[in-house]
Design a protein around this motif. Structure first.
Motif, PDB file in Angstrom:
ATOM      1  N   GLN B   6       2.198 -25.778 -10.812  1.00 33.18           N
ATOM      2  CA  GLN B   6       1.306 -25.538  -9.679  1.00 33.18           C
ATOM      3  C   GLN B   6       0.152 -26.516  -9.840  1.00 33.18           C
ATOM      4  O   GLN B   6      -0.646 -26.383 -10.757  1.00 33.18           O
ATOM      5  CB  GLN B   6       0.821 -24.088  -9.662  1.00 33.18           C
ATOM      6  CG  GLN B   6       1.932 -23.093  -9.397  1.00 33.18           C
ATOM      7  CD  GLN B   6       1.433 -21.657  -9.385  1.00 33.18           C
ATOM      8  OE1 GLN B   6       1.720 -20.888 -10.303  1.00 33.18           O
ATOM      9  NE2 GLN B   6       0.701 -21.310  -8.354  1.00 33.18           N
ATOM     10  N   CYS B  23       4.108 -25.449  -5.104  1.00 35.52           N
ATOM     11  CA  CYS B  23       4.789 -25.156  -6.360  1.00 35.52           C
ATOM     12  C   CYS B  23       6.001 -26.078  -6.470  1.00 35.52           C
ATOM     13  O   CYS B  23       6.762 -26.226  -5.499  1.00 35.52           O
ATOM     14  CB  CYS B  23       5.229 -23.694  -6.411  1.00 35.52           C
ATOM     15  SG  CYS B  23       6.287 -23.267  -7.822  1.00 35.52           S
ATOM     16  N   TYR B  25       9.271 -27.094  -9.315  1.00 30.72           N
ATOM     17  CA  TYR B  25       9.946 -26.584 -10.500  1.00 30.72           C
ATOM     18  C   TYR B  25      11.007 -27.579 -10.940  1.00 30.72           C
ATOM     19  O   TYR B  25      11.407 -28.465 -10.173  1.00 30.72           O
ATOM     20  CB  TYR B  25      10.559 -25.204 -10.217  1.00 30.72           C
ATOM     21  CG  TYR B  25      11.558 -25.206  -9.094  1.00 30.72           C
ATOM     22  CD1 TYR B  25      11.124 -25.097  -7.773  1.00 30.72           C
ATOM     23  CD2 TYR B  25      12.913 -25.335  -9.333  1.00 30.72           C
ATOM     24  CE1 TYR B  25      12.022 -25.112  -6.716  1.00 30.72           C
ATOM     25  CE2 TYR B  25      13.830 -25.367  -8.300  1.00 30.72           C
ATOM     26  CZ  TYR B  25      13.368 -25.260  -6.987  1.00 30.72           C
ATOM     27  OH  TYR B  25      14.270 -25.284  -5.947  1.00 30.72           O
ATOM     28  N   LEU B  34      13.329 -17.662  -7.014  1.00 34.66           N
ATOM     29  CA  LEU B  34      11.932 -18.093  -7.051  1.00 34.66           C
ATOM     30  C   LEU B  34      11.064 -16.989  -6.462  1.00 34.66           C
ATOM     31  O   LEU B  34      11.480 -16.291  -5.521  1.00 34.66           O
ATOM     32  CB  LEU B  34      11.756 -19.380  -6.250  1.00 34.66           C
ATOM     33  CG  LEU B  34      12.486 -20.604  -6.810  1.00 34.66           C
ATOM     34  CD1 LEU B  34      12.522 -21.705  -5.776  1.00 34.66           C
ATOM     35  CD2 LEU B  34      11.820 -21.087  -8.091  1.00 34.66           C
ATOM     36  N   TRP B  36       6.824 -15.632  -5.607  1.00 36.91           N
ATOM     37  CA  TRP B  36       5.367 -15.767  -5.594  1.00 36.91           C
ATOM     38  C   TRP B  36       4.781 -14.396  -5.910  1.00 36.91           C
ATOM     39  O   TRP B  36       5.135 -13.403  -5.277  1.00 36.91           O
ATOM     40  CB  TRP B  36       4.858 -16.233  -4.231  1.00 36.91           C
ATOM     41  CG  TRP B  36       4.960 -17.704  -4.037  1.00 36.91           C
ATOM     42  CD1 TRP B  36       5.928 -18.401  -3.376  1.00 36.91           C
ATOM     43  CD2 TRP B  36       4.036 -18.693  -4.502  1.00 36.91           C
ATOM     44  NE1 TRP B  36       5.675 -19.742  -3.415  1.00 36.91           N
ATOM     45  CE2 TRP B  36       4.503 -19.946  -4.101  1.00 36.91           C
ATOM     46  CE3 TRP B  36       2.836 -18.638  -5.242  1.00 36.91           C
ATOM     47  CZ2 TRP B  36       3.853 -21.142  -4.392  1.00 36.91           C
ATOM     48  CZ3 TRP B  36       2.175 -19.811  -5.532  1.00 36.91           C
ATOM     49  CH2 TRP B  36       2.682 -21.054  -5.107  1.00 36.91           C
ATOM     50  N   VAL B  66       7.724 -18.892   3.014  1.00 41.47           N
ATOM     51  CA  VAL B  66       7.877 -19.978   2.054  1.00 41.47           C
ATOM     52  C   VAL B  66       8.575 -21.151   2.725  1.00 41.47           C
ATOM     53  O   VAL B  66       9.266 -21.002   3.726  1.00 41.47           O
ATOM     54  CB  VAL B  66       8.680 -19.535   0.810  1.00 41.47           C
ATOM     55  CG1 VAL B  66       7.963 -18.421   0.079  1.00 41.47           C
ATOM     56  CG2 VAL B  66      10.103 -19.153   1.183  1.00 41.47           C
ATOM     57  N   SER B  76       6.808 -23.850  -1.622  1.00 41.99           N
ATOM     58  CA  SER B  76       5.422 -23.599  -1.241  1.00 41.99           C
ATOM     59  C   SER B  76       5.291 -22.271  -0.504  1.00 41.99           C
ATOM     60  O   SER B  76       6.229 -21.792   0.138  1.00 41.99           O
ATOM     61  CB  SER B  76       4.891 -24.743  -0.375  1.00 41.99           C
ATOM     62  OG  SER B  76       5.650 -24.856   0.803  1.00 41.99           O
ATOM     63  N   LEU B  77       4.114 -21.702  -0.598  1.00 44.49           N
ATOM     64  CA  LEU B  77       3.800 -20.427   0.040  1.00 44.49           C
ATOM     65  C   LEU B  77       2.780 -20.662   1.143  1.00 44.49           C
ATOM     66  O   LEU B  77       1.730 -21.249   0.903  1.00 44.49           O
ATOM     67  CB  LEU B  77       3.223 -19.443  -0.984  1.00 44.49           C
ATOM     68  CG  LEU B  77       2.705 -18.112  -0.421  1.00 44.49           C
ATOM     69  CD1 LEU B  77       3.862 -17.257   0.062  1.00 44.49           C
ATOM     70  CD2 LEU B  77       1.883 -17.362  -1.480  1.00 44.49           C
ATOM     71  N   TYR B  90      -2.638 -16.709  -7.422  1.00 44.17           N
ATOM     72  CA  TYR B  90      -1.243 -16.702  -6.998  1.00 44.17           C
ATOM     73  C   TYR B  90      -0.404 -17.489  -8.003  1.00 44.17           C
ATOM     74  O   TYR B  90      -0.709 -18.629  -8.330  1.00 44.17           O
ATOM     75  CB  TYR B  90      -1.103 -17.306  -5.603  1.00 44.17           C
ATOM     76  CG  TYR B  90      -1.584 -16.380  -4.523  1.00 44.17           C
ATOM     77  CD1 TYR B  90      -2.936 -16.270  -4.228  1.00 44.17           C
ATOM     78  CD2 TYR B  90      -0.683 -15.572  -3.819  1.00 44.17           C
ATOM     79  CE1 TYR B  90      -3.387 -15.395  -3.254  1.00 44.17           C
ATOM     80  CE2 TYR B  90      -1.125 -14.700  -2.836  1.00 44.17           C
ATOM     81  CZ  TYR B  90      -2.473 -14.613  -2.570  1.00 44.17           C
ATOM     82  OH  TYR B  90      -2.909 -13.734  -1.602  1.00 44.17           O
ATOM     83  N   CYS B  92       3.478 -18.868  -9.019  1.00 48.68           N
ATOM     84  CA  CYS B  92       4.854 -19.180  -8.681  1.00 48.68           C
ATOM     85  C   CYS B  92       5.699 -18.901  -9.925  1.00 48.68           C
ATOM     86  O   CYS B  92       5.272 -19.191 -11.055  1.00 48.68           O
ATOM     87  CB  CYS B  92       4.944 -20.655  -8.280  1.00 48.68           C
ATOM     88  SG  CYS B  92       6.567 -21.270  -7.864  1.00 48.68           S
ATOM     89  N   TYR B  94       9.907 -18.556 -11.708  1.00 52.25           N
ATOM     90  CA  TYR B  94      11.328 -18.906 -11.654  1.00 52.25           C
ATOM     91  C   TYR B  94      12.112 -17.954 -12.527  1.00 52.25           C
ATOM     92  O   TYR B  94      11.645 -17.560 -13.604  1.00 52.25           O
ATOM     93  CB  TYR B  94      11.487 -20.329 -12.178  1.00 52.25           C
ATOM     94  CG  TYR B  94      12.904 -20.804 -12.373  1.00 52.25           C
ATOM     95  CD1 TYR B  94      13.640 -20.452 -13.505  1.00 52.25           C
ATOM     96  CD2 TYR B  94      13.505 -21.650 -11.444  1.00 52.25           C
ATOM     97  CE1 TYR B  94      14.939 -20.897 -13.694  1.00 52.25           C
ATOM     98  CE2 TYR B  94      14.795 -22.102 -11.625  1.00 52.25           C
ATOM     99  CZ  TYR B  94      15.508 -21.734 -12.748  1.00 52.25           C
ATOM    100  OH  TYR B  94      16.796 -22.171 -12.927  1.00 52.25           O
TER     101      TYR B  94
END
Lengths: 114, 117
Positions: B6, B23, B25, B34, B36, B66, B76-77, B90, B92, B94
């Protein structure tokens, strides 16, 4: 329906001491995971318990140990505390076998080592 | 090993406006989840939204949605109509989708969102 509960809320210990943190999972859940969250960081996985056995472990020393009881509750034990062990310890519960093994978190225990 | 990044330590948004948290990964797996999570000052980690990697459709939950770009490994959120109660950290996260053998969550370092009245 009770969510994940943890005790105590806060704890202050001295270097070299031992500490035990407790977690009760959400009703119906059988799996408990523990995470360490240092200040300003994301949680780091410590280990996970299922069927009273450690199923998976993160990169933490053997000073960190745990236990799961027949009622699915769990304890996290840390021996020989170091200043660096000061953190928020989060417990998360889930139900193994469900679609996404969604994890529900407790409010955490704030451990301060002096 | 999987990693979550992030790159925005802090973000700010005006009430009622829209904000997007980033975010990325890294993984070699094809099956994964995934998430949030929101962590308010009360410390309790709350699941905001979940995305299964095998689903092409982006997940939505009320004001939260998302943008999942699997090839780019981006997740992304977007928070629409921001409210004061959205102010929080916030994260993120996995999780491997290997049938439950690996159930640990790998978190990013978080983005602190401030909502201005």
């Amino acid at each position: 329906d009770a969510g994940v509960t943890q005790s105590p809320t806060h704890l202050i210990k001295t270097r070299g001491q031992q500490v035990t943190l407790r977690c009760s999972p959400k009703s119906g859940h059988d799996t408990v995971s523990w995470y360490q969250q240092a200040l300003g960081q994301g949680p780091q996985f410590i280990f996970q318990y299922y069927e009273e056995e450690e199923r998976q472990r993160g990169n933490f020393p053997d000073r960190f140990s745990g236990h799961q009881f027949p009622n699915y509750s769990s304890e996290l034990n840390v021996n020989a505390l170091l200043l660096g062990d000061s953190a928020l310890y989060l417990c998360a519960s889930s139900l193994t076998g469900t679609h996404s093994y969604e994890q529900y978190f407790g409010p955490g225990t704030r451990l301060t080592v002096t | 090993a999987q990693t979550v990044t992030q790159s925005q330590p802090e973000m700010s948004v005006q009430e009622a406006e829209t904000v997007t948290l980033s975010c990325t990964y890294d993984t070699s797996e094809s099956d994964y989840y995934l998430f949030w999570y929101k962590q308010p000052p009360s410390r309790q980690m709350i699941l905001v939204i979940r995305q299964e990697a095998y689903k092409q459709q982006n997940a939505t939950e009320n004001r939260f949605s998302v943008n999942f770009q699997k090839a780019a490994k981006s997740f992304s959120l977007k928070i629409s109509d921001s409210q004061l109660g959205d102010a929080a950290m916030y994260f993120c996260a996995y999780r491997s989708g290997d049938g439950g053998a690996t159930n640990k969550l790998i978190f990013g370092t978080g983005t602190l969102l401030a909502v201005q009245p």
